[in-house]
Write a protein that holds these residues in place. Structure first.
Motif, mmCIF file in Angstrom:
data_model
loop_
_atom_site.group_PDB
_atom_site.id
_atom_site.type_symbol
_atom_site.label_atom_id
_atom_site.label_comp_id
_atom_site.label_asym_id
_atom_site.label_seq_id
_atom_site.Cartn_x
_atom_site.Cartn_y
_atom_site.Cartn_z
ATOM 1 N N LYS A 128 35.378 43.918 36.168
ATOM 2 C CA LYS A 128 36.798 43.858 35.815
ATOM 3 C C LYS A 128 37.137 44.949 34.798
ATOM 4 O O LYS A 128 38.164 45.639 34.917
ATOM 5 C CB LYS A 128 37.134 42.472 35.265
ATOM 6 N N GLN A 129 36.286 45.124 33.795
ATOM 7 C CA GLN A 129 36.522 46.147 32.781
ATOM 8 C C GLN A 129 36.497 47.553 33.374
ATOM 9 O O GLN A 129 37.197 48.452 32.889
ATOM 10 C CB GLN A 129 35.462 46.025 31.679
ATOM 11 N N GLN A 130 35.715 47.745 34.417
ATOM 12 C CA GLN A 130 35.640 49.046 35.068
ATOM 13 C C GLN A 130 36.806 49.283 36.034
ATOM 14 O O GLN A 130 36.905 50.346 36.635
ATOM 15 C CB GLN A 130 34.308 49.185 35.812
ATOM 16 N N GLY A 131 37.674 48.273 36.176
ATOM 17 C CA GLY A 131 38.869 48.438 36.995
ATOM 18 C C GLY A 131 38.697 48.138 38.465
ATOM 19 O O GLY A 131 39.559 48.475 39.276
ATOM 20 N N HIS A 132 37.596 47.507 38.828
ATOM 21 C CA HIS A 132 37.359 47.194 40.229
ATOM 22 C C HIS A 132 38.115 45.919 40.640
ATOM 23 O O HIS A 132 38.450 45.082 39.813
ATOM 24 C CB HIS A 132 35.868 47.010 40.496
ATOM 25 N N GLN A 133 38.345 45.795 41.929
ATOM 26 C CA GLN A 133 38.980 44.598 42.485
ATOM 27 C C GLN A 133 37.886 43.608 42.873
ATOM 28 O O GLN A 133 36.868 43.990 43.440
ATOM 29 C CB GLN A 133 39.823 44.970 43.703
ATOM 30 N N ILE A 134 38.125 42.330 42.575
ATOM 31 C CA ILE A 134 37.142 41.290 42.870
ATOM 32 C C ILE A 134 37.800 40.226 43.744
ATOM 33 O O ILE A 134 38.831 39.660 43.379
ATOM 34 C CB ILE A 134 36.602 40.652 41.577
ATOM 35 N N ILE A 135 37.184 39.976 44.896
ATOM 36 C CA ILE A 135 37.746 39.036 45.872
ATOM 37 C C ILE A 135 36.681 38.007 46.245
ATOM 38 O O ILE A 135 35.507 38.334 46.405
ATOM 39 C CB ILE A 135 38.224 39.778 47.137
ATOM 40 N N LEU A 136 37.108 36.771 46.371
ATOM 41 C CA LEU A 136 36.214 35.691 46.810
ATOM 42 C C LEU A 136 36.347 35.504 48.316
ATOM 43 O O LEU A 136 37.450 35.452 48.849
ATOM 44 C CB LEU A 136 36.583 34.387 46.101
ATOM 45 N N LEU A 137 35.204 35.383 48.999
ATOM 46 C CA LEU A 137 35.172 35.040 50.417
ATOM 47 C C LEU A 137 34.140 33.939 50.578
ATOM 48 O O LEU A 137 32.945 34.194 50.669
ATOM 49 C CB LEU A 137 34.807 36.264 51.262
ATOM 50 N N SER A 138 34.604 32.705 50.581
ATOM 51 C CA SER A 138 33.698 31.565 50.475
ATOM 52 C C SER A 138 33.879 30.569 51.613
ATOM 53 O O SER A 138 35.000 30.259 52.003
ATOM 54 C CB SER A 138 33.930 30.844 49.144
ATOM 55 N N ASN A 139 32.749 30.070 52.105
ATOM 56 C CA ASN A 139 32.770 28.935 53.019
ATOM 57 C C ASN A 139 32.826 27.671 52.165
ATOM 58 O O ASN A 139 31.818 27.259 51.582
ATOM 59 C CB ASN A 139 31.518 28.915 53.897
ATOM 60 N N ALA A 140 34.010 27.081 52.074
ATOM 61 C CA ALA A 140 34.176 25.951 51.152
ATOM 62 C C ALA A 140 35.496 25.245 51.420
ATOM 63 O O ALA A 140 36.353 25.732 52.152
ATOM 64 C CB ALA A 140 34.138 26.435 49.701
ATOM 65 N N GLN A 141 35.650 24.091 50.793
ATOM 66 C CA GLN A 141 36.933 23.421 50.680
ATOM 67 C C GLN A 141 37.602 23.925 49.409
ATOM 68 O O GLN A 141 36.944 24.106 48.378
ATOM 69 C CB GLN A 141 36.741 21.903 50.587
ATOM 70 N N ARG A 142 38.909 24.157 49.452
ATOM 71 C CA ARG A 142 39.598 24.700 48.282
ATOM 72 C C ARG A 142 39.445 23.787 47.065
ATOM 73 O O ARG A 142 39.206 24.266 45.947
ATOM 74 C CB ARG A 142 41.086 24.912 48.600
ATOM 75 N N SER A 143 39.566 22.489 47.255
ATOM 76 C CA SER A 143 39.481 21.580 46.108
ATOM 77 C C SER A 143 38.109 21.645 45.455
ATOM 78 O O SER A 143 37.989 21.564 44.229
ATOM 79 C CB SER A 143 39.793 20.146 46.541
ATOM 80 N N PHE A 144 37.058 21.806 46.270
ATOM 81 C CA PHE A 144 35.706 21.903 45.727
ATOM 82 C C PHE A 144 35.541 23.225 44.978
ATOM 83 O O PHE A 144 35.058 23.262 43.850
ATOM 84 C CB PHE A 144 34.660 21.853 46.840
ATOM 85 N N ALA A 145 35.906 24.311 45.648
ATOM 86 C CA ALA A 145 35.660 25.643 45.100
ATOM 87 C C ALA A 145 36.413 25.863 43.795
ATOM 88 O O ALA A 145 35.841 26.367 42.814
ATOM 89 C CB ALA A 145 36.043 26.710 46.120
ATOM 90 N N LEU A 146 37.684 25.497 43.754
ATOM 91 C CA LEU A 146 38.468 25.746 42.547
ATOM 92 C C LEU A 146 37.968 24.906 41.373
ATOM 93 O O LEU A 146 37.917 25.384 40.233
ATOM 94 C CB LEU A 146 39.946 25.477 42.814
ATOM 95 N N ALA A 147 37.596 23.664 41.646
ATOM 96 C CA ALA A 147 37.075 22.814 40.575
ATOM 97 C C ALA A 147 35.791 23.405 40.004
ATOM 98 O O ALA A 147 35.610 23.484 38.779
ATOM 99 C CB ALA A 147 36.823 21.399 41.096
ATOM 100 N N GLU A 148 34.907 23.853 40.881
ATOM 101 C CA GLU A 148 33.611 24.345 40.421
ATOM 102 C C GLU A 148 33.702 25.739 39.825
ATOM 103 O O GLU A 148 32.958 26.077 38.892
ATOM 104 C CB GLU A 148 32.615 24.244 41.573
ATOM 105 N N MET A 149 34.632 26.543 40.302
ATOM 106 C CA MET A 149 34.887 27.824 39.643
ATOM 107 C C MET A 149 35.474 27.589 38.254
ATOM 108 O O MET A 149 35.182 28.324 37.315
ATOM 109 C CB MET A 149 35.833 28.671 40.490
ATOM 110 N N GLY A 150 36.287 26.546 38.130
ATOM 111 C CA GLY A 150 36.835 26.197 36.824
ATOM 112 C C GLY A 150 35.749 25.736 35.864
ATOM 113 O O GLY A 150 35.717 26.146 34.700
#
Length: 255
Positions: A128-150
């Motif tokens: 992020k500091q180097q200015g790159h773009q970061i994208i998630l591409l995950s096999n998951a349920q949104r409710s699971f992924a967002l909770a665990e990323m949190g």
């Protein structure tokens, strides 16, 4: 600027879930009972396993020859609708909100371990500091992924998130990654896919012409992984990849 496309589980987050715990099914059956859907814990477990299997089969039949994904909420809705006994207790005012609550509670109860791998945060911060773009591409349920990323404090680092259940398809389906590339008009030469599975992360990268970095977080034998990647390269001769056996994703930055 480069675009780093990350897998989630086994790549950034070290997670373990467990279904074979009576306490899980007791808690879930108690919760359903509060809303009038009566199961014993064992009845709830068996119904969940049955309905989950049937939901996968239903969606696969609708989309043959495709790597599909399901919406878990359909399983939990059916568990409510087809309970052995229904009584009038608490009415459900908003079924979608209630199903989201059930999903997140199910995941909380079955989650044994959830933590970022060593240097996950530092790597994302550096990119992020180097200015790159970061994208998630995950096999998951949104409710699971967002909770665990949190839980792991990962959400602020991602510019965009693509979660399989939202689209009904999963890696290694080519169109899943292609959507990311098309949505953001990305040049594949400026993209890197980072993941931990050959048959999912590396295959979808290869099919789209994106360079792959495989993190061997499962500590598999490198000779076995190399053989799998060489086989993939036979199918996609231009596929470029790198194996990181230590699981230290800071190595992708050459540090």
């Amino acid at each position: 600027m480069k675009t780093y496309i990350f897998d989630l589980y086994g790549t950034l987050i070290d997670i373990h879930t467990e279904l074979h715990n009576h306490k899980v099914w007791k808690a879930l059956s108690d919760m359903y009972a509060c809303y009038g859907a009566i199961y014993t814990p064992e009845q709830f477990k068996q119904a969940y396993l049955k309905f989950n299997k049937e939901e996968w089969k239903r969606v696969e039949e609708l989309h043959p020859d495709t790597y599909i994904d399901i919406q878990f909420k359909n399983v939990f809705k059916r568990l409510f609708d087809e309970a052995p006994i229904h009584t009038e207790v608490l009415p459900i005012q908003d079924i979608e909100t209630w199903l989201l609550f059930v999903e997140t509670e199910f995941r909380r109860l079955t989650r044994i371990r959830c933590k970022p791998y060593r240097n996950t945060i530092k790597t994302l911060q550096t990119l992020k500091q180097q200015g790159h773009q970061i994208i998630l591409l995950s096999n998951a349920q949104r409710s699971f992924a967002l909770a665990e990323m949190g839980i792991c404090d990962l959400i602020p680092y991602f510019d965009h998130m693509y979660i399989s259940a939202d689209y009904g398809i999963r890696k290694p389906e080519k169109v899943f990654m292609q959507k990311v590339l098309d949505d953001h008009q990305l040049d594949v030469c400026d993209c890197v896919m980072i993941g931990n599975e050959v048959g999912s992360d590396m295959q979808v990268a290869a099919s789209c012409g994106v360079t792959g970095i495989l993190l061997n977080t499962a500590h598999r034998k490198e000779k076995v992984i190399q053989k799998e990647l060489e086989s993939l390269q036979q199918e996609y001769p231009n596929f470029q990849y790198q194996i990181i056996t230590s699981g230290d994703i800071l190595e992708i930055l050459g540090e």
